[in-house]
Design an enzyme around this catalytic site. Structure first.
Site, PDB file in Angstrom:
ATOM      1  N   SER A 107      -6.502   5.685   2.682  1.00  9.92           N
ATOM      2  CA  SER A 107      -5.477   6.578   3.221  1.00  9.92           C
ATOM      3  C   SER A 107      -6.081   7.844   3.799  1.00  9.92           C
ATOM      4  O   SER A 107      -5.487   8.494   4.660  1.00  9.92           O
ATOM      5  CB  SER A 107      -4.466   6.950   2.146  1.00  9.92           C
ATOM      6  OG  SER A 107      -3.805   5.794   1.715  1.00  9.92           O
ATOM      7  N   HIS A 113       2.001   3.813  -2.319  1.00  9.34           N
ATOM      8  CA  HIS A 113       2.266   4.651  -3.493  1.00  9.34           C
ATOM      9  C   HIS A 113       3.185   5.798  -3.120  1.00  9.34           C
ATOM     10  O   HIS A 113       2.875   6.560  -2.229  1.00  9.34           O
ATOM     11  CB  HIS A 113       0.966   5.184  -4.057  1.00  9.34           C
ATOM     12  CG  HIS A 113       0.071   4.089  -4.506  1.00  9.34           C
ATOM     13  ND1 HIS A 113      -0.820   3.480  -3.664  1.00  9.34           N
ATOM     14  CD2 HIS A 113      -0.035   3.471  -5.699  1.00  9.34           C
ATOM     15  CE1 HIS A 113      -1.449   2.533  -4.329  1.00  9.34           C
ATOM     16  NE2 HIS A 113      -1.000   2.508  -5.568  1.00  9.34           N
ATOM     17  N   ASP A 152      -0.673   2.285   2.637  1.00  8.25           N
ATOM     18  CA  ASP A 152      -0.532   2.756   1.256  1.00  8.25           C
ATOM     19  C   ASP A 152       0.934   2.653   0.844  1.00  8.25           C
ATOM     20  O   ASP A 152       1.823   2.990   1.621  1.00  8.25           O
ATOM     21  CB  ASP A 152      -1.007   4.217   1.179  1.00  8.25           C
ATOM     22  CG  ASP A 152      -1.378   4.614  -0.240  1.00  8.25           C
ATOM     23  OD1 ASP A 152      -0.834   4.006  -1.186  1.00  8.25           O
ATOM     24  OD2 ASP A 152      -2.195   5.539  -0.395  1.00  8.25           O
TER      25      ASP A 152
END
Ligand code: THG
Length: 921
Positions: free
Chosen positions: A816, A765, A763
């Protein structure tokens, strides 16, 4: 074959659904993502969906094919993150051009294949352009709100590279989507224009915004109306909304947009709201049912799907659009639109717009001193006070021989962006240096005003600058100057303004509503007879411009008028009131003024008024002398009475009601909620007398304030930039308490702890995690931020090395969740007992209870939003409260597990989704 622009007038068009959701169905492995070619690139590649265009083109082609089969008129290229800046996370930024070219080729070939089968239903390819992983309007650095991880220029260059490849590859449209920061979007629009020019192909430009709170604002805090103003300069085909929420929750915002936007409207919502396990489980029929309302109520021209949707969802749309005539775009605005975080529409009926003059190093000694001494907090206070006093726009001027005006402009505008009460209003960038103006335009997400350009260096320079201003999407003040100099008579003023107007409107198609003429307010009563008619000429020219140059506005620097009366504020302000009374009567609809002025035309005593009008309206030759006489008399009478300015502090907050008769707890809470740092020092000194330790003040009243902020945010009554600002105020409070905490530490009292933060492997982000980092750091925690895509082994290793007190895991995407379970297992295997904090859009208490907590012995806490972290951390740091919390968690989790067995899936409410917002990115 019909073009997109023709077809959209005939019927509602269907866009495809989510790419990511489809890719997940193929259960691809790390090896699939890498292929042979990227086998040796460092880090993890799984999750880099765009790379599949090179490594598994068969999968992407198959997905396109499924969407076309489902009836999509428009499919999107698999290029959402194919920009240099986003791909750098995966170390494959060198391949972006190739990725984009390959992506278009894949989509193009399948689309053309379908068009060939049914030529009456042509299929189109839209080049997908995402927001990237960075934001231009917010600082990721706690200590420096003026810092930006990415500049407008870098971002625009990256976008241009991507878009040139998309255009060369042969897309039919460019779709700039999931817009969460309008400055990023403006850079994308700018890049699109450049790219289309370079490549020599024009395609329709489509924009799609994602709103991130239930008040309908973007992540960077803009309302949709303000957003529309910001992108008004772009030659847009459509605007719309995507992601955010499900179709039902998105509808009110779509209505808002459709009511104002003079473009076609697109909508591609998620498949409902995510459930507690991060899955979108609205059925295709349910979603179609909700989207049907859009279609039947005439809200949309283009419908599709975002997170959670697949070809099954899109297949339902064909039946919805049958026989429905498409929506007609709203009419083009007939007024000047400007924006900060909110829209300012300059309409004829709201007669006059105040522009605050005080943030001007040439017009305020105080402001100059503060900038010189880099006292930006106090300088921001001047801006804030003006807005409080009613300024609807603020003028910013950094032109001073000893300042680096360009750098100061950038710093100050970046700082304003983190001050929601100031950033609410549009900015007027005031400089006589062109490079300062351009630097300013690159910092503002709203639609601002450039102050100013003129014909003084001839037509060519004038038009060149106007073109650039248009491309950056700003309105412009045009001073009545030409090659001969300043226009000082009625005839000269109207001649210059008329010429400028014709050039702007006829030669470069400048929106007449975006032109603001300044026919020069010059000082009167100077003792020189040639100056006596200046105000009269300005007022007459105003009337002429408003009648003869349709759409254009008239503004002026009002305080210039009274320079001869410096030192006598009452007379100055009374002169301004008189001048404005007459000029507004003739149609002056904006003015650069001191918004704190308290003198009203109607309150000026008759004798004084007569003498001022004699001067302003040039009614008698001795008018100036007579006014000077009056001024001296008034001054003598007023004696020591000074201007009204002194009553307020530099920061602009009057020592008002909130400080009087309130408890110190109330005041701290108020200061935190409003983000006012001015009185923290005195309030905290007071609190230290009442509380046993500095830490107890943090845990008590300060935390109460932060919780209040969390509640307001959850209820949609605050938006993100405001929350970040309150966190900064918290930091200031903690900094004030720090020395006391240090001394308490020596005495053995507990203090804040050490926190490890990481976005889990797979991930990338990190905006949510960065906000958490800001909030925690502001609360006095030491943060060890491992960044994004962090493997479990690294987390375990660093947690041991650094001896952290807790570990925070963040993630946005559904995979995630599994990775977090994996991390927890690894922590357990390593025999650790460090509490784990879980956060991110797809995470939930239920998932935490069912999947993460059971595999790890230490407390595992799910946090709904960033504002909760500090409260929970405080509890974890104190053995007694930690034990209590553990007990609470165990009970809660046991209950959740039980409930879950009874009722398998639980859907979150909108309020809960909203609370997740801080972790959206
Ligand atoms: N047209 C346009 N832009 C402008 C002007 C204009 N920008 C600058 C200026 N003129 C408008 N702004 C001001 C700001 C302050 C004052 C006058 C105009 C002023 N200041 C006090 C003085 O000089 O006496 C200073 C007071 C102090 O130091 O606090 O009057 O015409 N387009």
């Amino acid at each position: 074959m019909k073009q997109l622009s023709e077809l959209v007038r005939e019927r509602v068009l269907i866009l495809d659904g989510a790419m990511g959701t489809m890719i997940q169905q193929y259960n691809l492995t790390e090896k699939d993502f890498r292929g042979e070619r990227f086998a040796h690139v460092a880090g993890q590649m799984k999750g880099n969906n765009d790379l599949l265009c090179l490594t598994r083109p068969d999968v992407i082609e198959d997905i396109h094919r499924k969407y076309l089969k489902a009836g999509a008129d428009i499919i999107e290229t698999n290029t959402f993150s194919s920009t240099r800046v986003s791909m750098a996370d995966y170390h494959v930024q060198e391949y972006v051009r190739e990725m984009n070219l390959a992506a278009v080729k894949l989509a193009r070939e399948v689309a053309d294949e379908f068009t060939a089968l049914t030529p009456d239903k042509p299929r189109f390819v839209a080049g997908s352009v995402g927001p990237t992983n960075k934001t231009c309007s917010m600082s990721p650095d706690v200590n420096n709100p003026a810092f930006r991880a990415l500049t407008y220029d870098q971002l625009a260059a990256d976008y241009q590279e991507q878009m040139e490849a998309l255009l060369e590859g042969g897309v039919d449209a460019l779709l700039i989507e999931t817009i969460f920061d309008t400055l990023n979007a403006k850079a994308a629009v700018f890049a699109a224009e450049q790219a289309m020019q370079t490549v020599g192909i024009r395609v329709p430009l489509m924009l799609s915004v994602t709103v991130s709170d239930i008040a309908g604002r973007t992540l960077s805090g803009q309302t949709l109306d303000a957003f529309l103003a910001s992108v008004q300069h772009a030659d847009l085909f459509s605007v719309g909304l995507n992601c955010s929420f499900g179709a039902r929750q998105l509808k009110p915002f779509l209505e808002r947009l459709a009511a104002r936007a003079p473009y076609y409207i697109s909508a591609y919502p998620n498949a409902g709201l995510p459930n507690s396990l991060g899955k979108y489980d609205q059925s295709p029929d349910d979603m179609a049912h909700e989207v049907e309302e859009y279609v039947h109520e005439g809200l949309v021209n283009i419908i599709g799907g975002c997170c959670g949707t697949t070809d099954e969802y899109i297949a339902r749309y064909a039946a919805l659009i049958e026989g429905v005539s498409p929506r007609c775009p709203a009419p083009k605005p007939a007024n000047l639109w400007l924006s900060g975080l909110e829209l300012l529409e300059v309409k004829p009926e709201n007669n006059f717009v105040n522009v605050g003059e005080r943030c001007n190093v040439a017009g305020s000694r105080m402001f100059l001193r503060l900038i010189n001494e880099k006292k930006y907090d106090e300088a921001l206070g001047i801006a804030r006070r003006q807005v409080e006093d009613g300024a609807q726009i603020i003028d910013i001027n950094m032109d001073d021989g000893l300042l680096d005006a360009r750098e100061e402009m950038t710093t100050f505008l970046n700082l304003i962006a983190s001050e929601p009460e100031i950033a609410r209003v549009p900015v007027m960038i005031d400089s006589s240096k062109w490079e300062v103006i351009v630097a300013g335009l690159k910092c503002l997400q709203g639609k601002s005003v450039v102050n100013s350009i003129s014909l003084k260096e001839g037509e060519e320079k004038f038009l060149e600058h106007a073109r650039i201003i248009k491309r950056y999407g700003a309105a412009v003040v045009v001073m009545a100057f030409d090659e001969q100099g300043q226009a000082d008579t009625f005839e000269r003023k109207i001649e210059v303004c008329k010429r400028a107007y014709r050039l702007l409107v006829d030669k470069i198609n400048f929106n007449p509503h975006d032109i603001i003429f300044d026919p020069n307010v010059l000082a009167v009563a100077t003792g020189m007879d040639e100056h006596n008619n200046y105000a009269v000429d300005f007022i007459r020219a105003t009337g002429w411009i408003r009648k003869n140059l349709p759409g254009a506005h008239v503004s002026g620097g009002v305080s210039n008028l009274s320079f001869s009366f410096r030192g006598n504020n009452y007379i100055r302000e009374a002169m301004h009131a008189v001048f404005l009374y007459h000029a507004i009567g003739e149609g002056m609809d904006m003015g650069i003024v001191n918004p704190a002025t308290s003198v009203l035309y109607t309150d000026i005593p008759a004798d004084v008024l007569e003498r001022i009008e004699d001067v302003v309206l040039n009614r008698r030759p001795d008018a100036a002398e007579r006014l000077i006489e009056t001024a001296e008399r008034l001054k003598a009478e007023a004696g020591e009475a000074k201007g009204t300015d002194d009553k307020k502090t530099a920061s602009g907050h009057s020592p008002l009601a909130w400080r009087e008769g309130t408890t110190v707890e109330d005041r701290l809470k108020y200061a935190l909620t409003k983000g006012i740092g001015d009185y923290l020092e005195e309030d905290l000194v007071e609190a230290l007398k009442l509380y046993p330790t500095a830490v107890s003040i943090i845990e008590g009243p300060l935390m109460a304030g932060m919780n209040h902020v969390g509640d307001l945010f959850g209820a949609g009554k605050m938006f993100l930039p405001q929350v970040v600002k309150t966190a900064r105020t918290m930091k200031k409070a903690v900094a004030i308490l720090q020395p006391v905490i240090e001394s308490e530490k020596e005495k053995g009292t507990v203090s804040a702890g050490k926190v490890l933060l990481a976005t889990v492997k797979g991930d990338v982000h990190d905006i949510g995690k960065n906000i958490v980092s800001v909030v925690m750091a502001c609360n006095g925690y030491e943060i060890i931020d491992l960044g994004v895509m962090v493997p479990a082994e690294t987390i375990v290793q660093r947690a041991v090395e650094e001896q952290v007190d807790m570990i925070g895991l963040s993630g946005l995407i559904t995979p995630s969740l599994d990775e977090m379970v994996h991390v927890a297992i690894e922590l357990e295997k390593a025999g650790l007992n460090i509490p784990l904090l879980i956060g991110g859009a797809t995470t939930s208490q239920l998932h935490t209870a069912l999947k993460i907590a059971p595999v790890y012995r230490a407390p595992v806490v799910h946090l709904k939003d960033a504002s909760q972290n500090a409260t929970v951390a405080v509890k974890l740091m104190n053995p007694a409260t930690k034990e209590e919390l553990e007990k609470e968690l165990n009970e809660q989790y046991a209950q959740l597990c039980k409930k879950n067995q009874e009722r398998n899936v639980e859907t979150v409410s909108l309020e809960e989704a909203q609370k997740n917002k801080l972790n959206l990115f």
